[in-house]
Design an enzyme around this catalytic site. Structure first.
Site, PDB file in Angstrom:
ATOM      1  N   ASN A 162       0.879  -1.166   0.000  1.00 37.27           N
ATOM      2  CA  ASN A 162       0.000   0.000   0.000  1.00 37.27           C
ATOM      3  C   ASN A 162       0.916   1.215   0.000  1.00 37.27           C
ATOM      4  OD1 ASN A 162      -1.818   2.023   0.453  1.00 37.27           O
ATOM      5  ND2 ASN A 162      -2.746   1.092   2.283  1.00 37.27           N
ATOM      6  N   HIS A 200     -12.573   2.739   0.243  1.00 43.86           N
ATOM      7  CA  HIS A 200     -12.544   1.741   1.323  1.00 43.86           C
ATOM      8  C   HIS A 200     -13.363   0.515   0.934  1.00 43.86           C
ATOM      9  CE1 HIS A 200     -11.909   5.122   4.554  1.00 43.86           C
ATOM     10  NE2 HIS A 200     -10.742   4.662   4.140  1.00 43.86           N
ATOM     11  N   ARG A 215      -9.612  15.273   7.227  1.00 47.43           N
ATOM     12  CA  ARG A 215     -10.452  15.745   6.116  1.00 47.43           C
ATOM     13  C   ARG A 215     -11.809  16.208   6.627  1.00 47.43           C
ATOM     14  NH1 ARG A 215     -10.000  10.331   2.891  1.00 47.43           N
ATOM     15  NH2 ARG A 215      -7.838   9.993   3.461  1.00 47.43           N
ATOM     16  N   GLU A 219      -7.781  -5.501   5.244  1.00 43.27           N
ATOM     17  CA  GLU A 219      -7.711  -5.223   3.808  1.00 43.27           C
ATOM     18  C   GLU A 219      -6.585  -6.024   3.151  1.00 43.27           C
ATOM     19  OE1 GLU A 219      -7.908  -1.156   5.322  1.00 43.27           O
ATOM     20  OE2 GLU A 219      -8.802  -0.610   3.400  1.00 43.27           O
ATOM     21  N   ARG A 273      -2.561  -2.124  -3.526  1.00 38.36           N
ATOM     22  CA  ARG A 273      -3.782  -1.355  -3.293  1.00 38.36           C
ATOM     23  C   ARG A 273      -3.722  -0.090  -4.150  1.00 38.36           C
ATOM     24  NH1 ARG A 273      -5.432   2.558   1.488  1.00 38.36           N
ATOM     25  NH2 ARG A 273      -7.644   2.728   1.031  1.00 38.36           N
ATOM     26  N   GLY A 318      -9.443   1.620  12.897  1.00 40.33           N
ATOM     27  CA  GLY A 318      -8.784   2.032  14.140  1.00 40.33           C
ATOM     28  C   GLY A 318      -9.711   2.603  15.205  1.00 40.33           C
ATOM     29  N   HIS A 362     -16.680   2.312   8.686  1.00 40.48           N
ATOM     30  CA  HIS A 362     -15.219   2.171   8.660  1.00 40.48           C
ATOM     31  C   HIS A 362     -14.645   3.483   9.186  1.00 40.48           C
ATOM     32  CE1 HIS A 362     -11.257   0.954   6.754  1.00 40.48           C
ATOM     33  NE2 HIS A 362     -11.088   2.251   6.979  1.00 40.48           N
ATOM     34  N   LEU A 363     -14.218   3.460  10.455  1.00 39.11           N
ATOM     35  CA  LEU A 363     -13.757   4.691  11.102  1.00 39.11           C
ATOM     36  C   LEU A 363     -12.269   4.558  11.415  1.00 39.11           C
ATOM     37  CD1 LEU A 363     -16.752   5.051  13.621  1.00 39.11           C
ATOM     38  CD2 LEU A 363     -16.605   5.893  11.262  1.00 39.11           C
ATOM     39  N   GLY A 364     -11.424   5.007  10.488  1.00 38.91           N
ATOM     40  CA  GLY A 364      -9.980   5.022  10.713  1.00 38.91           C
ATOM     41  C   GLY A 364      -9.529   6.466  10.639  1.00 38.91           C
ATOM     42  N   ASN A 365      -8.328   6.703  10.098  1.00 41.33           N
ATOM     43  CA  ASN A 365      -7.982   8.100   9.814  1.00 41.33           C
ATOM     44  C   ASN A 365      -8.891   8.630   8.721  1.00 41.33           C
ATOM     45  OD1 ASN A 365      -5.965   8.814  11.650  1.00 41.33           O
ATOM     46  ND2 ASN A 365      -4.479   7.566  10.525  1.00 41.33           N
ATOM     47  N   GLY A 366      -8.996   7.862   7.637  1.00 41.92           N
ATOM     48  CA  GLY A 366     -10.091   8.108   6.703  1.00 41.92           C
ATOM     49  C   GLY A 366     -11.316   7.421   7.269  1.00 41.92           C
ATOM     50  N   ASP A 404      -5.363  11.693  16.529  1.00 41.63           N
ATOM     51  CA  ASP A 404      -5.534  10.413  17.220  1.00 41.63           C
ATOM     52  C   ASP A 404      -6.599  10.530  18.305  1.00 41.63           C
ATOM     53  OD1 ASP A 404      -5.200   8.185  19.039  1.00 41.63           O
ATOM     54  OD2 ASP A 404      -3.321   7.783  17.979  1.00 41.63           O
ATOM     55  N   PHE A 405      -7.599   9.659  18.245  1.00 37.49           N
ATOM     56  CA  PHE A 405      -8.721   9.760  19.189  1.00 37.49           C
ATOM     57  C   PHE A 405      -8.309   9.536  20.637  1.00 37.49           C
ATOM     58  CE2 PHE A 405     -12.979  10.413  17.375  1.00 37.49           C
ATOM     59  CZ  PHE A 405     -12.593  10.715  16.078  1.00 37.49           C
TER      60      PHE A 405
HETATM   61  P1  ADP Z   1      -5.837   4.317   8.523  1.00 37.75           P
HETATM   62  O1  ADP Z   1      -6.967   5.061   7.899  1.00 37.75           O
HETATM   63  O2  ADP Z   1      -4.553   5.106   8.554  1.00 37.75           O
HETATM   64  O3  ADP Z   1      -5.688   2.887   8.050  1.00 37.75           O
HETATM   65  P2  ADP Z   1      -6.588   3.147  11.066  1.00 37.75           P
HETATM   66  O4  ADP Z   1      -7.776   2.373  10.673  1.00 37.75           O
HETATM   67  O5  ADP Z   1      -5.356   2.418  11.443  1.00 37.75           O
HETATM   68  O6  ADP Z   1      -6.246   4.284  10.033  1.00 37.75           O
HETATM   69  O7  ADP Z   1      -7.004   4.096  12.289  1.00 37.75           O
HETATM   70  C1  ADP Z   1      -6.066   4.930  12.905  1.00 37.75           C
HETATM   71  C2  ADP Z   1      -6.765   5.748  13.973  1.00 37.75           C
HETATM   72  O8  ADP Z   1      -7.412   4.874  14.886  1.00 37.75           O
HETATM   73  C3  ADP Z   1      -5.834   6.557  14.851  1.00 37.75           C
HETATM   74  O9  ADP Z   1      -5.541   7.823  14.292  1.00 37.75           O
HETATM   75  C4  ADP Z   1      -6.637   6.717  16.119  1.00 37.75           C
HETATM   76  O10 ADP Z   1      -7.452   7.870  16.034  1.00 37.75           O
HETATM   77  C5  ADP Z   1      -7.535   5.507  16.140  1.00 37.75           C
HETATM   78  N1  ADP Z   1      -7.185   4.546  17.201  1.00 37.75           N
HETATM   79  C6  ADP Z   1      -6.275   3.566  17.157  1.00 37.75           C
HETATM   80  N2  ADP Z   1      -6.242   2.895  18.337  1.00 37.75           N
HETATM   81  C7  ADP Z   1      -7.148   3.489  19.131  1.00 37.75           C
HETATM   82  C8  ADP Z   1      -7.602   3.272  20.479  1.00 37.75           C
HETATM   83  N3  ADP Z   1      -7.090   2.290  21.240  1.00 37.75           N
HETATM   84  N4  ADP Z   1      -8.568   4.079  20.941  1.00 37.75           N
HETATM   85  C9  ADP Z   1      -9.092   5.049  20.176  1.00 37.75           C
HETATM   86  N5  ADP Z   1      -8.714   5.309  18.912  1.00 37.75           N
HETATM   87  C10 ADP Z   1      -7.759   4.538  18.408  1.00 37.75           C
END
Ligand code: ADP
Length: 380
Positions: free
Chosen positions: A9, A162, A223, A366, A73, A312, A190-194, A264-265
Site C-alpha cells: 500500500n 474503502h 479531512r 484489507e 492497493r 482504528g 469504517h472509522l480510521g484516519n479516513g 488520534d482519538f
Molecule cells: P488508517 O486510515 O490510517 O488505516 P486506522 O484504521 O489504522 O487508520 O485508524 C487509525 C486511527 O485509529 C488513529 O488515528 C486513532 O485515532 C484511532 N485509534 C487507534 N487505536 C485506538 C484506540 N485504542 N482508541 C481510540 N482510537 C484509536
C-alpha cells in the site's frame, strides 16, 4: 513452505507492506516505511528496499518466502477498472490516466507498482481497487445532481472508497451472524484516519459516504467530509486562496485535527478530559455527522439487521460507538454497555440481547482481502 502474497500500500510518504498466507489466513510479517523523501529513505525505490531489509531481519525476506504474487492497493479505479487486474504496461498507463481523479493517491501507488515490478519481475503483480466494491452502486446513489454533459465528459460520479474493507467486513458480519449474506441489511462504519459509511443489502452496496474523491461524507482525522461546495468559491474569490491551498486545507488541516488539534482519538479524549473546549467541539462535530449518516442509511434500508464498526477508531473507541448509537432504542438499536467496553479484540457482538438490530465490532483486514483477490485471480 506455504504460498504467500506480498501486499503493498504505497502512499506519498509511506509504504505499508504485509506478507499474507491466504490459505491459512496468516499474516507472516508486516510493517511500514515512513517519511519517504524526507530523510534516509529518498524515494519509493529505497522505501521498497528498506521494506525488504526489514522483512529479511525478521527472517522473512522475499527469498525466504514462497511468494506467488504481489498485490497492490490502488485507490482510484475510475469508471472502468474494478476487477482485480494483472498489472502490465497498459494497466499502468490506464491508472496513470486516472491520476487527475486521485492526485494524492494514484501517483504514489504507481511509484510502488513500478518499483515492485522492477524488484520482483518474475511474479504476477495484481492491482486491487479501493473503488471496486462500489462500482455498481445504484444510479440514484452514484449520481451527482449536476449538468449531465459535464458529468459524463469528466467521469464525475460518486465512486466510493474503502471498498475492500466494506466488502470484507460485511461478509465477516454475515458469517459471524451465521446468516446468508444475501439476506441481510447492513450498515458498515469504517472509522480510521479516513472514515466512510456504507449501506449494504444482500452483499451489494446501496450507498456509501465517499464520492468522486475520498473527501466526501464523514468527518475524518484530517479531512472535512461534507461541506457546502459554496465554501470553496468563497475561499477562492474572497479569501484569495488558491485551489491548492483550499485542497490542502480540506485534506490535511480539517476534520478532527483541524477542529481539535489532534488526529488520534486517544489524544483527543485526553484533551476532552482535561477540559479542552476545541477538542470537545471536534468530537461533537464528528459524532453529529456520524449519527446523521446512520440515520440516513436506516431510512434508505428501512431499518438495519446489523450495524458494524471497523478500523482504528471503530474497533477501539467504545465512547465513539456509544455516542454514535445512543438514544436509538426507538429505532431498534441498543448497545450492551459491558460488551461495548470489553477488552476483546476479535469480531464480537456489542448490542443488547433485546436489540432488534445487532451491533458488531469486526476487525477489518484489507491485506488479507487483497491477498485473496490475488490468489483467486492467478488461479483462474
Ligand atoms: P488508517 O486510515 O490510517 O488505516 P486506522 O484504521 O489504522 O487508520 O485508524 C487509525 C486511527 O485509529 C488513529 O488515528 C486513532 O485515532 C484511532 N485509534 C487507534 N487505536 C485506538 C484506540 N485504542 N482508541 C481510540 N482510537 C484509536
Amino acid at each position: 513452505m506455504a504460498r504467500s502474497v506480498l501486499v503493498l500500500n504505497s502512499g506519498s510518504s509511506s509504504l505499508k507492506y504485509a506478507v499474507i498466507e491466504p490459505d491459512s489466513e496468516t499474516m507472516v510479517v508486516d510493517g511500514i516505511v515512513e517519511r519517504i523523501g524526507e530523510g534516509e529513505v529518498r524515494d519509493h525505490a529505497e522505501a521498497l528496499q528498506t521494506a525488504f531489509g526489514q522483512m529479511a531481519e525478521a527472517g522473512r525476506g522475499p527469498d525466504a518466502l514462497d511468494l506467488v504474487a504481489v498485490g497492490h492497493r490502488v485507490v482510484h479505479g475510475g469508471p472502468d477498472l474494478y476487477e482485480p487486474t494483472l498489472v502490465d504496461d497498459a494497466l499502468v498507463a490506464r491508472i496513470d490516466e486516472l491520476s487527475p481523479l486521485a492526485p494524492l493517491h494514484n501517483p504514489p501507488a504507481l511509484l510502488g507498482i513500478k518499483e515492485a515490478r522492477k524488484a520482483l519481475p518474475d511474479l504476477p503483480h495484481v492491482a486491487v481497487f479501493d473503488t471496486a466494491f462500489f462500482h455498481d452502486l445504484p444510479a440514484a446513489a452514484a449520481t451527482y445532481a449536476i449538468d449531465r454533459d459535464i458529468a459524463e465528459q469528466w467521469h464525475i460520479r460518486r465512486y466510493g472508497f474503502h471498498g475492500t474493507s466494506h466488502q470484507y467486513v460485511s461478509e465477516q458480519a454475515a458469517a459471524f451472524l451465521g446468516v446468508p449474506l444475501d439476506s441481510v441489511r447492513q450498515i458498515v462504519l469504517h472509522l480510521g484516519n479516513g472514515a466512510s459509511a456504507s449501506a449494504i443489502v444482500g452483499g451489494r452496496p446501496v450507498d456509501t459516504s465517499m464520492g468522486l474523491t475520498p473527501m466526501e461524507g464523514l468527518v475524518m482525522g484530517t479531512r472535512s467530509g461534507d461541506i457546502d461546495p459554496g465554501l470553496m468559491f468563497y475561499l477562492w474569490r474572497t479569501a484569495k486562496m488558491t485551489v491548492e491551498d483550499i485542497e490542502e486545507m480540506l485534506n490535511r488541516r480539517s476534520g478532527v485535527r483541524g477542529l481539535g488539534g489532534e488526529v488520534d482519538f486517544r489524544m483527543l479524549h485526553q484533551r476532552i478530559e482535561s477540559g479542552d473546549a476545541s477538542a470537545q467541539l471536534a468530537y461533537d462535530v464528528y459524532i453529529h455527522r456520524l449519527r446523521k449518516y446512520i440515520g440516513a442509511y436506516l431510512a434508505l434500508l428501512g431499518g438495519a439487521d446489523v450495524i458494524t464498526f471497523t478500523a482504528g477508531v471503530g474497533e477501539n473507541d467504545a465512547a465513539v460507538r456509544r455516542d454514535a448509537l445512543s438514544g436509538m432504542a426507538p429505532l431498534g438499536i441498543e448497545l450492551d454497555e459491558v460488551l461495548n467496553t470489553g477488552p476483546d479484540k476479535k469480531a464480537r457482538r456489542i448490542s443488547a440481547d433485546r436489540s432488534p438490530t445487532t451491533v458488531l465490532v469486526v476487525p477489518t483486514d484489507e491485506e488479507l482481502a487483497i491477498a485473496r483477490a490475488c490468489t483467486n485471480l492467478i488461479e483462474h
